[in-house]
Design an enzyme around this catalytic site. Structure first.
Site, PDB file in Angstrom:
ATOM      1  N   ARG A 164      -0.869   5.010  -6.354  1.00 39.17           N
ATOM      2  CA  ARG A 164      -1.663   6.057  -5.708  1.00 39.17           C
ATOM      3  C   ARG A 164      -1.352   6.221  -4.221  1.00 39.17           C
ATOM      4  O   ARG A 164      -1.828   7.161  -3.582  1.00 39.17           O
ATOM      5  CB  ARG A 164      -3.159   5.773  -5.889  1.00 39.17           C
ATOM      6  CG  ARG A 164      -3.734   4.704  -5.004  1.00 39.17           C
ATOM      7  CD  ARG A 164      -5.235   4.579  -5.205  1.00 39.17           C
ATOM      8  NE  ARG A 164      -5.859   3.799  -4.147  1.00 39.17           N
ATOM      9  CZ  ARG A 164      -7.160   3.596  -4.034  1.00 39.17           C
ATOM     10  NH1 ARG A 164      -7.983   4.092  -4.930  1.00 39.17           N
ATOM     11  NH2 ARG A 164      -7.661   2.898  -3.032  1.00 39.17           N
ATOM     12  N   THR A 184      -8.227  13.583  -7.993  1.00 43.38           N
ATOM     13  CA  THR A 184      -8.492  12.384  -8.782  1.00 43.38           C
ATOM     14  C   THR A 184      -7.179  11.830  -9.300  1.00 43.38           C
ATOM     15  O   THR A 184      -6.411  12.546  -9.946  1.00 43.38           O
ATOM     16  CB  THR A 184      -9.438  12.678  -9.964  1.00 43.38           C
ATOM     17  OG1 THR A 184      -9.362  11.590 -10.896  1.00 43.38           O
ATOM     18  CG2 THR A 184      -9.059  13.958 -10.693  1.00 43.38           C
ATOM     19  N   ASP A 208      -6.943   9.754 -11.587  1.00 46.01           N
ATOM     20  CA  ASP A 208      -7.076   9.531 -13.030  1.00 46.01           C
ATOM     21  C   ASP A 208      -6.953  10.802 -13.859  1.00 46.01           C
ATOM     22  O   ASP A 208      -7.018  10.740 -15.090  1.00 46.01           O
ATOM     23  CB  ASP A 208      -8.435   8.876 -13.336  1.00 46.01           C
ATOM     24  CG  ASP A 208      -8.545   7.469 -12.783  1.00 46.01           C
ATOM     25  OD1 ASP A 208      -7.492   6.865 -12.512  1.00 46.01           O
ATOM     26  OD2 ASP A 208      -9.675   6.975 -12.621  1.00 46.01           O
ATOM     27  N   GLY A 257     -17.666  13.273  -7.619  1.00 41.41           N
ATOM     28  CA  GLY A 257     -18.759  12.853  -6.747  1.00 41.41           C
ATOM     29  C   GLY A 257     -18.722  13.557  -5.399  1.00 41.41           C
ATOM     30  O   GLY A 257     -19.746  14.012  -4.884  1.00 41.41           O
ATOM     31  N   THR A 258     -17.533  13.657  -4.826  1.00 36.74           N
ATOM     32  CA  THR A 258     -17.360  14.363  -3.556  1.00 36.74           C
ATOM     33  C   THR A 258     -17.720  15.828  -3.704  1.00 36.74           C
ATOM     34  O   THR A 258     -18.333  16.431  -2.808  1.00 36.74           O
ATOM     35  CB  THR A 258     -15.899  14.230  -3.090  1.00 36.74           C
ATOM     36  OG1 THR A 258     -15.588  12.845  -2.912  1.00 36.74           O
ATOM     37  CG2 THR A 258     -15.675  14.966  -1.782  1.00 36.74           C
ATOM     38  N   TYR A 283      -2.669   0.028  -6.925  1.00 36.77           N
ATOM     39  CA  TYR A 283      -2.728   0.777  -5.680  1.00 36.77           C
ATOM     40  C   TYR A 283      -1.365   1.305  -5.260  1.00 36.77           C
ATOM     41  O   TYR A 283      -1.278   2.231  -4.451  1.00 36.77           O
ATOM     42  CB  TYR A 283      -3.351  -0.091  -4.590  1.00 36.77           C
ATOM     43  CG  TYR A 283      -4.801  -0.404  -4.885  1.00 36.77           C
ATOM     44  CD1 TYR A 283      -5.785   0.555  -4.661  1.00 36.77           C
ATOM     45  CD2 TYR A 283      -5.179  -1.617  -5.438  1.00 36.77           C
ATOM     46  CE1 TYR A 283      -7.115   0.296  -4.967  1.00 36.77           C
ATOM     47  CE2 TYR A 283      -6.506  -1.889  -5.735  1.00 36.77           C
ATOM     48  CZ  TYR A 283      -7.469  -0.922  -5.506  1.00 36.77           C
ATOM     49  OH  TYR A 283      -8.776  -1.175  -5.818  1.00 36.77           O
ATOM     50  N   GLY A 342     -13.065  13.962  -5.486  1.00 37.43           N
ATOM     51  CA  GLY A 342     -13.325  13.993  -6.916  1.00 37.43           C
ATOM     52  C   GLY A 342     -14.673  14.596  -7.256  1.00 37.43           C
ATOM     53  O   GLY A 342     -15.276  15.306  -6.446  1.00 37.43           O
TER      54      GLY A 342
END
Length: 454
Positions: A362, A205, A207, A178-179, A359, A176
């Site tokens: 995903r 992501t 989301d 941050g990565t 979870y 995402g």
């Protein structure tokens, strides 16, 4: 960035090698039907309006180039997955490996970095994998990531030590915003030290909150998986008396895309709560009176709530996880409690069933649509790296594959759903819930347009 502007390119001619897994079988090369030039671009904003600025943004079109910066015979690559799980991670890994090994025919190694960024140096806990077409052949049928994943663990010096000691000249980072910020730091460090290494990102992501792209891979699969929970909630609400209400909490930390699209896909939802829209419990625009009306009309009601909704009621947590994400208050349980209290205050009783499949949605394998998308993303990430691009990510923009500069991708991420846009308007039309979106201030304008799935 373009490595060819700083390092001597190989200028190898680009053809599909069509390498087979059998080393004794000679492969026949195939000419590409379409080779992309660096002058081709995709417009970011297609809709034009009167009195609008005369300029627009455009991105470099993705795809194979005529000549290659890297000689495939000298390429070693590494792949790492970071952050939370998402349907399609294994698909992306598989297609990167197959494109490198079969389409470009690299004889070098493709390293699988286990456990996120920690896998670059903590080999005791995260042993290095060598990925081959045979190893990845069937991983796309499974959810999760064959490499494992984690948050945090970023150490630039140790990552550079791994890349140089293993002669890696192409790094593929799947994660995402941050990565991707970490991936760009790796790119900058490589440039600073004069290392001819391409660093490519694939945005991930659950989301759907990475900006500029139409949608993220795995999002379609997550919305599809959420339908099972919503149908279960409806059955529970219909069958449990009196005043049955089913609540489903879905993922959506700062953006309500999954909740909104699951609501629209289902058409069985009576109330949808997302982070972008304030929750009003009581009064003329209250969600509780609305639910009671729906129960009176049809005998039951179904609620979908995103995990990040309701911070204006519960407050914002100061705690964060290893990836820097704030911990979220228990909005699902809160809504359940408020419904029960509301009915009691009226001298009535509500039978509320709460389902949290967070979870589950995903960890499923990618569906057909996401599998195709993952293949396109992975192939184009390799095309870009082979051509000498670095510090870039790949994504779908206006239904065309593009290369995006990582700084631009992360500058406005995570994005949120536009509460004044058509997506939320469609949700309101389906649920008939009161609209609690704050009105635009005088002179304030909503965003010009929305990408495909916004």
């Amino acid at each position: 960035a373009d490595l060819k502007s700083r390092f001597e390119p190989a200028n190898a001619r680009n053809v599909m090698k069509n390498k087979t897994n059998d080393i004794n079988t000679k492969s026949a090369t195939t000419e590409y039907n379409k080779l992309i030039t660096n002058h081709e671009c995709i417009l970011a904003n297609l809709v034009r309006k009167p009195n609008q600025e005369t300029y627009t943004h455009a991105y470099v079109r993705a795809g194979p180039r005529k000549t290659l910066h890297f000689d495939p015979a000298k390429v070693n690559a590494a792949i790492v997955t970071c952050g939370g799980l998402c349907p399609g991670l294994n698909n992306v890994i598989r297609e990167i490996v197959k494109t490198l090994k079969q389409s470009y025919g690299i004889p070098g190694k493709v390293y699988g970095i286990q456990g996120g960024y920690r896998g670059f140096y903590d080999f005791e806990n995260y042993p290095l994998m060598e990925l081959t077409p045979q190893v990845v052949e069937n991983i796309h049928h499974e959810g999760g990531t064959v490499l494992g994943s984690s948050r945090g663990g970023f150490d630039i010096e140790k990552i550079l030590e791994f890349l140089t000691s293993h002669n890696v000249n192409q790094l593929f980072v799947i994660g995402g915003d941050g990565t991707h910020r970490g991936a760009f730091k790796i790119h900058e460090a490589c440039m600073e030290k004069g290392l001819n290494i391409a660093c490519a990102g694939v945005p991930k992501t659950i989301d759907n909150d990475v900006d500029h792209i139409d949608h993220s891979f795995g999002f379609s699969s997550a919305v599809e998986a959420a339908q099972i929970a919503i149908r279960s909630a409806k059955v529970e609400a219909c069958c449990n008396k009196p005043n049955g209400i089913g609540i489903v909490k879905l993922m959506g930390r700062s953006a309500g895309f999954i909740a909104a699209h699951a609501t629209m896909s289902s058409s069985d939802v009576d109330l949808c709560l997302v982070p972008e829209v304030p929750i009003v419990l009581d009064g003329p625009n209250g969600c509780l009176p609305h639910l009671r009306r729906r129960v009176q009309e049809q005998g039951y009601a179904v609620v979908v709530v995103a995990e990040g909704a309701g911070e204006e009621l519960l407050g914002e947590s100061a705690e964060v996880d290893a990836g820097g994400n704030k911990k979220l208050p228990p909005i699902g349980e809160f809504i359940k409690e408020k419904i029960v209290e509301y009915y009691k205050s009226l001298g009535d009783e509500a039978t509320v069933k709460y389902i949290d499949p967070s979870y589950t949605v995903r960890s499923v394998p990618a569906n057909a649509a996401d599998s195709l998308y993952c293949m396109q993303l992975a192939q184009n990430a390799v095309h870009g790296a082979m051509a000498g691009f670095t510090g870039f990510s790949v994504g779908l923009c206006n239904n065309r594959m593009v290369f995006l500069p990582i700084p631009e991708l992360v500058a406005t991420s995570p994005r949120s759903m536009n509460p004044h846009g058509r997506t939320w308007e469609r949700v309101l039309a389906l649920t008939r819930q009161p609209n609690t979106v704050d009105r635009l201030a005088k002179g304030e304008k909503p965003p010009l347009s929305e990408p495909t799935l916004r």
